[in-house]
Design a protein around this motif. Structure first.
Motif, PDB file in Angstrom:
ATOM      1  N   ALA A  44       0.828  -1.205   0.000  1.00  0.00           N
ATOM      2  CA  ALA A  44       0.000   0.000   0.000  1.00  0.00           C
ATOM      3  C   ALA A  44       0.862   1.256   0.000  1.00  0.00           C
ATOM      4  CB  ALA A  44      -0.924  -0.001   1.218  1.00  0.00           C
ATOM      5  N   GLN A  45       1.974   1.231   0.691  1.00  0.00           N
ATOM      6  CA  GLN A  45       2.866   2.384   0.734  1.00  0.00           C
ATOM      7  C   GLN A  45       3.611   2.563  -0.585  1.00  0.00           C
ATOM      8  OE1 GLN A  45       5.012   1.205   4.246  1.00  0.00           O
ATOM      9  NE2 GLN A  45       3.825   2.601   5.545  1.00  0.00           N
ATOM     10  N   ILE A  46       3.984   1.471  -1.223  1.00  0.00           N
ATOM     11  CA  ILE A  46       4.687   1.544  -2.504  1.00  0.00           C
ATOM     12  C   ILE A  46       3.815   2.178  -3.573  1.00  0.00           C
ATOM     13  CG2 ILE A  46       5.574   0.120  -4.400  1.00  0.00           C
ATOM     14  CD1 ILE A  46       6.791  -1.717  -2.249  1.00  0.00           C
ATOM     15  N   VAL A  47       2.531   1.882  -3.538  1.00  0.00           N
ATOM     16  CA  VAL A  47       1.605   2.426  -4.539  1.00  0.00           C
ATOM     17  C   VAL A  47       1.634   3.949  -4.548  1.00  0.00           C
ATOM     18  CG1 VAL A  47      -0.856   2.674  -5.077  1.00  0.00           C
ATOM     19  CG2 VAL A  47       0.087   0.422  -4.606  1.00  0.00           C
ATOM     20  N   VAL A  48       1.781   4.566  -3.395  1.00  0.00           N
ATOM     21  CA  VAL A  48       1.719   6.029  -3.319  1.00  0.00           C
ATOM     22  C   VAL A  48       3.093   6.685  -3.197  1.00  0.00           C
ATOM     23  CG1 VAL A  48      -0.597   6.002  -2.344  1.00  0.00           C
ATOM     24  CG2 VAL A  48       1.371   6.013  -0.821  1.00  0.00           C
ATOM     25  N   ILE A  49       4.125   5.947  -3.498  1.00  0.00           N
ATOM     26  CA  ILE A  49       5.482   6.483  -3.332  1.00  0.00           C
ATOM     27  C   ILE A  49       5.752   7.688  -4.228  1.00  0.00           C
ATOM     28  CG2 ILE A  49       7.330   5.538  -4.803  1.00  0.00           C
ATOM     29  CD1 ILE A  49       8.329   4.029  -2.414  1.00  0.00           C
ATOM     30  N   ASP A  50       5.197   7.681  -5.432  1.00  0.00           N
ATOM     31  CA  ASP A  50       5.519   8.746  -6.386  1.00  0.00           C
ATOM     32  C   ASP A  50       4.312   9.598  -6.764  1.00  0.00           C
ATOM     33  OD1 ASP A  50       4.239   6.760  -7.763  1.00  0.00           O
ATOM     34  OD2 ASP A  50       5.567   6.796  -9.495  1.00  0.00           O
ATOM     35  N   ARG A  51       3.288   9.550  -5.942  1.00  0.00           N
ATOM     36  CA  ARG A  51       2.120  10.386  -6.206  1.00  0.00           C
ATOM     37  C   ARG A  51       1.405  10.681  -4.898  1.00  0.00           C
ATOM     38  NH1 ARG A  51      -2.623   7.217  -6.070  1.00  0.00           N
ATOM     39  NH2 ARG A  51      -2.245   4.997  -6.340  1.00  0.00           N
ATOM     40  N   ALA A  52       0.562  11.661  -4.949  1.00  0.00           N
ATOM     41  CA  ALA A  52      -0.220  12.003  -3.752  1.00  0.00           C
ATOM     42  C   ALA A  52      -1.275  10.918  -3.531  1.00  0.00           C
ATOM     43  CB  ALA A  52      -0.890  13.353  -3.935  1.00  0.00           C
ATOM     44  N   PRO A  53      -1.397  10.433  -2.317  1.00  0.00           N
ATOM     45  CA  PRO A  53      -2.391   9.390  -2.057  1.00  0.00           C
ATOM     46  C   PRO A  53      -3.821   9.918  -2.156  1.00  0.00           C
ATOM     47  CG  PRO A  53      -1.230   9.981  -0.045  1.00  0.00           C
ATOM     48  CD  PRO A  53      -0.610  10.751  -1.148  1.00  0.00           C
ATOM     49  N   THR A  54      -4.670   9.117  -2.762  1.00  0.00           N
ATOM     50  CA  THR A  54      -6.089   9.455  -2.816  1.00  0.00           C
ATOM     51  C   THR A  54      -6.730   9.046  -1.492  1.00  0.00           C
ATOM     52  OG1 THR A  54      -6.719   7.299  -3.695  1.00  0.00           O
ATOM     53  CG2 THR A  54      -6.125   9.010  -5.308  1.00  0.00           C
ATOM     54  N   GLU A  55      -7.997   9.380  -1.338  1.00  0.00           N
ATOM     55  CA  GLU A  55      -8.709   8.975  -0.124  1.00  0.00           C
ATOM     56  C   GLU A  55      -8.732   7.462   0.003  1.00  0.00           C
ATOM     57  OE1 GLU A  55     -13.182   9.231   1.772  1.00  0.00           O
ATOM     58  OE2 GLU A  55     -12.555  10.790   0.360  1.00  0.00           O
ATOM     59  N   LEU A  56      -8.896   6.768  -1.112  1.00  0.00           N
ATOM     60  CA  LEU A  56      -8.905   5.303  -1.113  1.00  0.00           C
ATOM     61  C   LEU A  56      -7.533   4.746  -0.704  1.00  0.00           C
ATOM     62  CD1 LEU A  56     -10.627   2.819  -1.724  1.00  0.00           C
ATOM     63  CD2 LEU A  56      -9.794   2.923  -4.072  1.00  0.00           C
ATOM     64  N   ASP A  57      -6.462   5.378  -1.199  1.00  0.00           N
ATOM     65  CA  ASP A  57      -5.110   4.962  -0.818  1.00  0.00           C
ATOM     66  C   ASP A  57      -4.890   5.141   0.681  1.00  0.00           C
ATOM     67  OD1 ASP A  57      -4.348   4.345  -3.462  1.00  0.00           O
ATOM     68  OD2 ASP A  57      -3.696   6.414  -3.827  1.00  0.00           O
ATOM     69  N   GLU A  58      -5.309   6.273   1.205  1.00  0.00           N
ATOM     70  CA  GLU A  58      -5.149   6.533   2.633  1.00  0.00           C
ATOM     71  C   GLU A  58      -5.916   5.516   3.468  1.00  0.00           C
ATOM     72  OE1 GLU A  58      -6.362  10.573   3.135  1.00  0.00           O
ATOM     73  OE2 GLU A  58      -4.535  11.377   2.235  1.00  0.00           O
ATOM     74  N   ARG A  59      -7.107   5.177   3.017  1.00  0.00           N
ATOM     75  CA  ARG A  59      -7.915   4.182   3.717  1.00  0.00           C
ATOM     76  C   ARG A  59      -7.240   2.816   3.681  1.00  0.00           C
ATOM     77  NH1 ARG A  59     -13.546   3.921   1.227  1.00  0.00           N
ATOM     78  NH2 ARG A  59     -13.147   6.150   1.180  1.00  0.00           N
ATOM     79  N   ARG A  60      -6.677   2.474   2.529  1.00  0.00           N
ATOM     80  CA  ARG A  60      -5.984   1.187   2.384  1.00  0.00           C
ATOM     81  C   ARG A  60      -4.774   1.116   3.312  1.00  0.00           C
ATOM     82  NH1 ARG A  60      -2.594  -0.844  -2.765  1.00  0.00           N
ATOM     83  NH2 ARG A  60      -2.263  -2.973  -2.075  1.00  0.00           N
TER      84      ARG A  60
END
Length: 87
Positions: A44-60
């Protein structure tokens, strides 16, 4: 001049003695839910390494952190963790 040689024979000579014992395998098995939860958090952290996390990313990420904490607590207390349950 020094010769470069492999130590493969020395390493593999003791391969029969280096197999994990049943107790070591049981310890790994007991820690597996924690390892899986940590891997899920890392994914989950790798997914947002190079972009701003979306609300769904933050929830994940939040859910993955809770799973790590739950798995860690259960591992330390010696209790089995829930299999595939959502936190």
């Amino acid at each position: 001049m020094d010769h470069i040689v492999t130590v493969q024979d020395a390493v593999t000579a003791f391969a029969d003695f280096m197999e994990p014992t049943a107790a070591e395998l049981d310890a790994i098995d007991a820690e597996m839910p924690l390892i899986r939860a940590e891997m899920e958090l890392l994914d989950a952290q790798i997914v947002v390494i190079d972009r701003a996390p979306t609300e769904l990313d933050e929830r994940r990420i939040r859910r993955a952190r809770r799973r790590v904490l739950t798995a860690h607590r259960d591992y330390v207390n010696g209790l089995p963790t829930r299999k595939g349950g959502a936190a």
